[in-house]
Motif scaffolding. Sequence first.
Motif, PDB file in Angstrom:
ATOM      1  N   GLY A  16     -13.495   0.884  -1.038  1.00 17.33           N
ATOM      2  CA  GLY A  16     -13.538   1.491  -2.357  1.00 17.33           C
ATOM      3  C   GLY A  16     -13.773   2.992  -2.306  1.00 17.33           C
ATOM      4  N   GLU A  17     -13.888   3.564  -1.114  1.00 16.37           N
ATOM      5  CA  GLU A  17     -14.095   4.992  -0.964  1.00 16.37           C
ATOM      6  C   GLU A  17     -12.780   5.699  -0.648  1.00 16.37           C
ATOM      7  N   PRO A  18     -12.735   7.009  -0.901  1.00 16.49           N
ATOM      8  CA  PRO A  18     -11.496   7.751  -0.648  1.00 16.49           C
ATOM      9  C   PRO A  18     -11.246   7.993   0.839  1.00 16.49           C
ATOM     10  N   TYR A  19     -10.003   7.917   1.206  1.00 13.24           N
ATOM     11  CA  TYR A  19      -9.526   8.229   2.549  1.00 13.24           C
ATOM     12  C   TYR A  19      -8.310   9.122   2.413  1.00 13.24           C
ATOM     13  N   ILE A  20      -7.951   9.782   3.509  1.00  6.89           N
ATOM     14  CA  ILE A  20      -6.717  10.541   3.525  1.00  6.89           C
ATOM     15  C   ILE A  20      -5.801   9.976   4.598  1.00  6.89           C
ATOM     16  N   VAL A  21      -4.506  10.134   4.390  1.00  3.97           N
ATOM     17  CA  VAL A  21      -3.514   9.726   5.378  1.00  3.97           C
ATOM     18  C   VAL A  21      -3.544  10.750   6.504  1.00  3.97           C
ATOM     19  N   CYS A  22      -3.752  10.280   7.716  1.00  2.14           N
ATOM     20  CA  CYS A  22      -3.780  11.184   8.882  1.00  2.14           C
ATOM     21  C   CYS A  22      -2.982  10.558  10.024  1.00  2.14           C
ATOM     22  N   THR A  23      -1.678  10.771   9.976  1.00  4.61           N
ATOM     23  CA  THR A  23      -0.781  10.227  10.994  1.00  4.61           C
ATOM     24  C   THR A  23      -0.812  11.041  12.278  1.00  4.61           C
ATOM     25  N   GLY A  24      -1.342  12.275  12.192  1.00  4.74           N
ATOM     26  CA  GLY A  24      -1.329  13.160  13.350  1.00  4.74           C
ATOM     27  C   GLY A  24      -0.079  14.013  13.412  1.00  4.74           C
ATOM     28  N   GLU A  48       1.540  12.797   4.809  1.00  4.59           N
ATOM     29  CA  GLU A  48       0.372  13.275   5.541  1.00  4.59           C
ATOM     30  C   GLU A  48      -0.560  14.019   4.587  1.00  4.59           C
ATOM     31  N   GLY A  49      -1.849  13.690   4.617  1.00  9.30           N
ATOM     32  CA  GLY A  49      -2.840  14.351   3.775  1.00  9.30           C
ATOM     33  C   GLY A  49      -3.022  13.739   2.398  1.00  9.30           C
ATOM     34  N   ALA A  50      -2.236  12.711   2.060  1.00 10.55           N
ATOM     35  CA  ALA A  50      -2.365  12.070   0.743  1.00 10.55           C
ATOM     36  C   ALA A  50      -3.727  11.400   0.613  1.00 10.55           C
ATOM     37  N   LEU A  51      -4.328  11.511  -0.558  1.00 13.20           N
ATOM     38  CA  LEU A  51      -5.620  10.895  -0.841  1.00 13.20           C
ATOM     39  C   LEU A  51      -5.394   9.500  -1.401  1.00 13.20           C
ATOM     40  N   ILE A  52      -6.077   8.496  -0.834  1.00  9.38           N
ATOM     41  CA  ILE A  52      -5.940   7.117  -1.304  1.00  9.38           C
ATOM     42  C   ILE A  52      -7.309   6.457  -1.373  1.00  9.38           C
ATOM     43  N   ALA A  71      -2.678   2.668  -5.737  1.00  7.79           N
ATOM     44  CA  ALA A  71      -1.821   3.778  -6.188  1.00  7.79           C
ATOM     45  C   ALA A  71      -1.253   4.618  -5.060  1.00  7.79           C
ATOM     46  N   PRO A  72      -0.166   4.231  -4.439  1.00 10.57           N
ATOM     47  CA  PRO A  72       0.631   3.051  -4.759  1.00 10.57           C
ATOM     48  C   PRO A  72      -0.002   1.793  -4.182  1.00 10.57           C
ATOM     49  N   ALA A  73       0.061   0.735  -4.917  1.00  8.84           N
ATOM     50  CA  ALA A  73      -0.546  -0.530  -4.499  1.00  8.84           C
ATOM     51  C   ALA A  73       0.194  -1.097  -3.302  1.00  8.84           C
ATOM     52  N   GLY A  74      -0.572  -1.539  -2.313  1.00 12.06           N
ATOM     53  CA  GLY A  74       0.016  -2.154  -1.134  1.00 12.06           C
ATOM     54  C   GLY A  74      -0.941  -2.097   0.034  1.00 12.06           C
ATOM     55  N   TRP A  75      -0.395  -2.237   1.236  1.00 13.56           N
ATOM     56  CA  TRP A  75      -1.177  -2.295   2.462  1.00 13.56           C
ATOM     57  C   TRP A  75      -0.670  -1.258   3.454  1.00 13.56           C
ATOM     58  N   VAL A  76      -1.606  -0.616   4.167  1.00 12.20           N
ATOM     59  CA  VAL A  76      -1.257   0.345   5.208  1.00 12.20           C
ATOM     60  C   VAL A  76      -2.049   0.036   6.475  1.00 12.20           C
ATOM     61  N   ASN A  77      -1.511   0.456   7.616  1.00 18.69           N
ATOM     62  CA  ASN A  77      -2.232   0.298   8.872  1.00 18.69           C
ATOM     63  C   ASN A  77      -3.420   1.267   8.857  1.00 18.69           C
ATOM     64  N   ALA A  78      -4.631   0.738   8.980  1.00 21.85           N
ATOM     65  CA  ALA A  78      -5.851   1.525   8.837  1.00 21.85           C
ATOM     66  C   ALA A  78      -6.026   2.563   9.942  1.00 21.85           C
ATOM     67  N   ARG A  79      -5.309   2.446  11.039  1.00 21.97           N
ATOM     68  CA  ARG A  79      -5.481   3.442  12.117  1.00 21.97           C
ATOM     69  C   ARG A  79      -4.972   4.811  11.703  1.00 21.97           C
ATOM     70  N   PHE A  80      -4.202   4.875  10.609  1.00 23.46           N
ATOM     71  CA  PHE A  80      -3.669   6.143  10.132  1.00 23.46           C
ATOM     72  C   PHE A  80      -4.448   6.691   8.931  1.00 23.46           C
ATOM     73  N   LEU A  81      -5.689   6.229   8.769  1.00 18.44           N
ATOM     74  CA  LEU A  81      -6.540   6.709   7.676  1.00 18.44           C
ATOM     75  C   LEU A  81      -7.765   7.422   8.235  1.00 18.44           C
ATOM     76  N   CYS A  82      -8.157   8.494   7.573  1.00 19.11           N
ATOM     77  CA  CYS A  82      -9.370   9.226   7.930  1.00 19.11           C
ATOM     78  C   CYS A  82     -10.270   9.265   6.703  1.00 19.11           C
ATOM     79  N   LYS A  83     -11.568   9.194   6.942  1.00 24.79           N
ATOM     80  CA  LYS A  83     -12.549   9.250   5.863  1.00 24.79           C
ATOM     81  C   LYS A  83     -12.469  10.602   5.186  1.00 24.79           C
ATOM     82  N   GLN A  84     -12.418  10.600   3.869  1.00 25.08           N
ATOM     83  CA  GLN A  84     -12.404  11.841   3.101  1.00 25.08           C
ATOM     84  C   GLN A  84     -13.815  12.428   3.046  1.00 25.08           C
ATOM     85  N   GLY A  85     -13.911  13.729   3.290  1.00 22.78           N
ATOM     86  CA  GLY A  85     -15.206  14.384   3.147  1.00 22.78           C
ATOM     87  C   GLY A  85     -15.914  14.647   4.370  1.00 22.78           C
TER      88      GLY A  85
END
Length: 85
Positions: A16-24, A48-52, A71-85
């Motif tokens: 339920g917390e914000p993350y950003i897309v970080c594919t590298g 890259e860098g999108a807030l979700i 938003a957009p609703a769905g599933w992503v591989n969590a290895r490409f997410l970084c904690k926001q903040g």
Amino acid sequence: PDEQKDDLRSQDEQTGEPYIVCTGNPTGNLRVRVAPGTSAAEAALLTEGALITVLDKQGQEDGSTWAKVQAPAGWVNARFLCKQG
């Protein structure tokens, strides 16, 4: 950077917390799928860098962790997410 990536499997309190897309890759995209796993249909792309927001997570038999996003609703591989903040 890898050191910013969280292990979502062990951090339930972060759902339920914000993350950003970080594919590298500065021009990289992350596929949002209709269900967890690479065989599920693609629903959208995140840049890259999108807030979700992560709503849920699910481990797969192959050892990967998938995060249910809003938003957009769905599933992503969590290895490409970084904690926001």
